[in-house]
Design a protein around this motif. Structure first.
Motif, PDB file in Angstrom:
ATOM      1  N   LEU A  52       0.832  -1.199   0.000  1.00 25.42           N
ATOM      2  CA  LEU A  52       0.000   0.000   0.000  1.00 25.42           C
ATOM      3  C   LEU A  52       0.872   1.258   0.000  1.00 25.42           C
ATOM      4  CD1 LEU A  52      -2.607   1.647   0.492  1.00 25.42           C
ATOM      5  CD2 LEU A  52      -2.203   1.308   2.918  1.00 25.42           C
ATOM      6  N   ILE A  53       1.895   1.250   0.867  1.00 28.90           N
ATOM      7  CA  ILE A  53       2.775   2.427   0.931  1.00 28.90           C
ATOM      8  C   ILE A  53       3.464   2.648  -0.413  1.00 28.90           C
ATOM      9  CG2 ILE A  53       4.845   3.380   2.015  1.00 28.90           C
ATOM     10  CD1 ILE A  53       4.021   1.999   4.604  1.00 28.90           C
ATOM     11  N   GLN A  54       3.888   1.543  -1.006  1.00 31.26           N
ATOM     12  CA  GLN A  54       4.555   1.688  -2.301  1.00 31.26           C
ATOM     13  C   GLN A  54       3.589   2.208  -3.374  1.00 31.26           C
ATOM     14  OE1 GLN A  54       6.242  -1.861  -4.182  1.00 31.26           O
ATOM     15  NE2 GLN A  54       8.063  -0.627  -4.606  1.00 31.26           N
ATOM     16  N   GLU A  55       2.371   1.675  -3.327  1.00 32.46           N
ATOM     17  CA  GLU A  55       1.364   2.095  -4.291  1.00 32.46           C
ATOM     18  C   GLU A  55       1.074   3.596  -4.174  1.00 32.46           C
ATOM     19  OE1 GLU A  55      -2.216  -0.400  -3.982  1.00 32.46           O
ATOM     20  OE2 GLU A  55      -3.344   1.466  -4.232  1.00 32.46           O
ATOM     21  N   ILE A  56       0.869   4.041  -2.929  1.00 33.50           N
ATOM     22  CA  ILE A  56       0.618   5.467  -2.712  1.00 33.50           C
ATOM     23  C   ILE A  56       1.792   6.297  -3.212  1.00 33.50           C
ATOM     24  CG2 ILE A  56       0.282   7.248  -0.947  1.00 33.50           C
ATOM     25  CD1 ILE A  56      -0.929   4.994   0.813  1.00 33.50           C
ATOM     26  N   THR A  57       2.990   5.809  -2.894  1.00 30.15           N
ATOM     27  CA  THR A  57       4.195   6.532  -3.284  1.00 30.15           C
ATOM     28  C   THR A  57       4.276   6.714  -4.789  1.00 30.15           C
ATOM     29  OG1 THR A  57       5.308   5.543  -1.393  1.00 30.15           O
ATOM     30  CG2 THR A  57       6.705   6.545  -3.066  1.00 30.15           C
ATOM     31  N   GLN A  58       4.002   5.619  -5.510  1.00 30.97           N
ATOM     32  CA  GLN A  58       4.131   5.686  -6.970  1.00 30.97           C
ATOM     33  C   GLN A  58       2.957   6.427  -7.603  1.00 30.97           C
ATOM     34  OE1 GLN A  58       4.671   1.557  -7.832  1.00 30.97           O
ATOM     35  NE2 GLN A  58       6.858   1.588  -7.304  1.00 30.97           N
TER      36      GLN A  58
END
Ligand SMILES: Nc1ncnc2c1ncn2[C@@H]1O[C@H](COP(=O)(O)OP(=O)(O)OP(=O)(O)O)[C@@H](O)[C@H]1O
Ligand SMILES: [Mg+2]
Lengths: 268, 252
Positions: free
Chosen positions: B181-187
């Protein structure tokens, strides 16, 4: 020779300690004013501050109604009984008991003693709540959101108490005098009629103004000093407790000192 | 230009020198991981970055602007662009979970009440939390608190996201959900994310850039692929200390 050295060491220690005391006192006072400077800023969002004001009003103001009422009633009764015993002299008219009760309640008991009780009740509440927020990083969380944590947490409390403590104190005056009247009626230390005549004689309405001015100053001191001790807690549960105690002690002392100064200025 | 630049960051507490001169950069749209042993200074580093600790020396630049030179208003507006998950959650314990997530929205967003509720629900769903809106932080589990903290951090769509061990206390499956989730938000939102972690799964899952801190110094930095092939003894010692990871490394 030996004694001489001891004296020198004592003197140096004395200077050392007084110096330390002075620097730490200046540090404390400096930090207190820096905190005040952070408190009196424009709110990020007025509506949220007003919301906080109402909840503080309930928590710190309305919740004190009970204790203030009970204490005022009983102390009013006791003041009347004691005054009646002490003025038990054929040369002093009986209605003087009413005057004396009224003056001690309005001038000192309601504004000062009730404020001291509130310093204990409200001060420990403010310091421990804010202290817990500090050690659990909730204050950091506010800061990181871009909220002025000092202002958001302290300003509504200051306004709530400055607004509500005068109401509490006026209530306390009424209940105190009423307590005295009840004592006159049921214990009969003085006739209720004399008491009623007394409380209406030689009434100086400035005394009420004087009391309310004092109350407002006390409310400000209690809130800000307790908030100071809560806001700057470092450590954990033990330090929160220690600072809550310090908050009560310091704000009580501040109230007593301010009482002296304000009385000099307003009545002196 | 990197979104966040750190030059020679030093921070001491009394006699103890915790950060001894760290320089690094963090790029936009990347998940930057900071790893290191317990007590190595990760939390102090993160808190120094966001200005919760007064630093002793060095510079921190946000999109080229130096943090210590900003006035109160500039700092405030920068902070409304930050989201932070604290190691100890730091949830507002007198507010319900929904109100925790809504808090920054109430303060800054100007949304209508129903928009705020929708946004809060959206964020809570993102971290796989349902039917807990009206509970208080003390009434949910530790892992759920962590997720509420993450939901709160992303409520205002931050430009910079800081997470101090976001998946400690979570089961491996939920931990990976949170990492992803954190990676998704980041990208998706092209934000700059910095994560403190001990979790080697996270390192392997989402380590776009990894910084290894030891005794207050940056000892190594690289990507998740580089970490598998590095000869750096310190990092091999730290990352591949378990039997499982040793065998993975051997079989590469
Ligand atoms: N507020 C503080 N005052 C004094 N010392 C501190 C403070 N915060 C941290 N330290 C010290 O700094 C060092 C690094 O602490 P830090 O919390 O950054 O470790 P960490 O890498 O985050 O560890 P963990 O993985 O266990 O969270 C520790 O030795 C700690 O004692
Ligand atoms: Mg930490």
């Amino acid at each position: 020779m030996k004694l001489y050295f001891v004296l020198i060491i004592r003197r140096q220690n004395y200077f050392y300690f007084s110096d330390m005391f002075l620097t730490s006192a200046i540090k404390y006072i400096g930090r207190y004013f820096i905190l005040l400077g952070k408190v009196f800023r424009r709110p990020e969002n007025m509506r949220e501050y007003v919301k906080a004001f109402w909840s503080d009003l309930e928590l710190l103001g309305l919740n004190s109604l009970g204790i203030v009422s009970i204490i005022s009633l009983f102390v009013g009764a006791v003041v009347t009984i004691q005054t009646a015993f002490n003025l038990n002299d054929p040369l002093i008219p009986n209605y003087y008991v009413g005057i004396a009760t009224r003056e001690s309640i309005i001038l000192e008991f309601s504004p000062t003693i009730i404020s001291l009780i509130l310093a204990g009740k409200v001060g420990s509440n403010i310091a421990s709540t804010m202290g817990s927020m500090r050690v659990s990083e909730q204050i950091d969380a506010l800061d990181i959101m871009g909220i002025n944590s000092a202002s958001y947490l302290i300003l509504p409390k200051i306004i709530a108490l400055i607004f509500f403590n005068p109401i509490l104190i006026v209530l306390s005056m009424f209940l105190g005098i009423w307590g005295g009247y009840l004592a006159a009626t049921f214990i009969g230390v003085v006739s209720p009629t004399d008491f009623l005549v007394g409380i209406q004689s030689d009434f100086n309405s400035f005394y009420i103004v004087y009391s309310l001015i004092k109350t407002v100053f006390f409310a400000f001191l209690i809130t800000t000093i307790s908030a100071y001790y809560g806001y700057y807690v470092k450590g954990g549960a033990v330090e929160v407790g220690i600072n809550a105690t310090k908050a009560v002690v310091s704000s009580s002392i501040a109230v007593i000192v301010a009482n002296y100064i304000l009385t000099q200025i307003l009545l002196g | 230009m990197a979104a966040i630049e750190v030059h020679n960051l030093k921070k001491s507490f009394d006699e103890q020198e915790v950060l001894k001169g760290i320089s690094t950069t963090f790029e936009k749209g990347k998940t930057n991981l900071i790893i290191g042993q317990s007590g190595s200074g990760k939390t102090v580093f993160l808190k120094s970055l966001i200005g919760l600790h007064q630093i002793d020396e060095g510079e921190i630049l946000y999109d080229g602007r130096e943090l210590s030179n900003m006035d109160t208003n500039a700092k405030k507006s920068l902070r409304t662009d930050m989201g932070m998950v604290f190691q100890g959650n730091a949830l507002f314990d007198s507010l319900s979970i929904e109100d925790n997530v809504k808090f920054a929205l109430d303060m800054f967003s100007g949304m209508s009440s129903s928009e705020k509720t929708d946004r809060a629900n959206f964020c809570l769903e993102k971290v796989h939390l349902k039917d807990v809106n009206n509970k208080f932080p003390a009434e949910v589990s530790g892992g759920m608190q962590k997720r509420v903290a993450l939901a709160r951090a992303i409520a205002l769509s931050p430009k910079y996201l800081f997470c101090d061990e976001p998946n400690s206390g979570l089961d491996p499956k939920t931990a990976i959900v949170i990492d992803n989730l954190i990676q998704e938000i980041t990208q998706d939102f092209d934000i700059t994310t910095i994560i403190n972690t001990h979790d080697m799964n996270s390192v392997m899952e989402i380590g776009d850039k990894i910084i290894y801190i030891k005794h207050g110094l940056k000892v190594w930095s690289g990507t998740k692929d580089e970490i598998l092939s590095t000869d750096n003894e310190d990092i091999n010692d730290f990352v591949f200390c378990s039997k499982l990871f040793k065998s993975i490394k051997k079989n590469l």
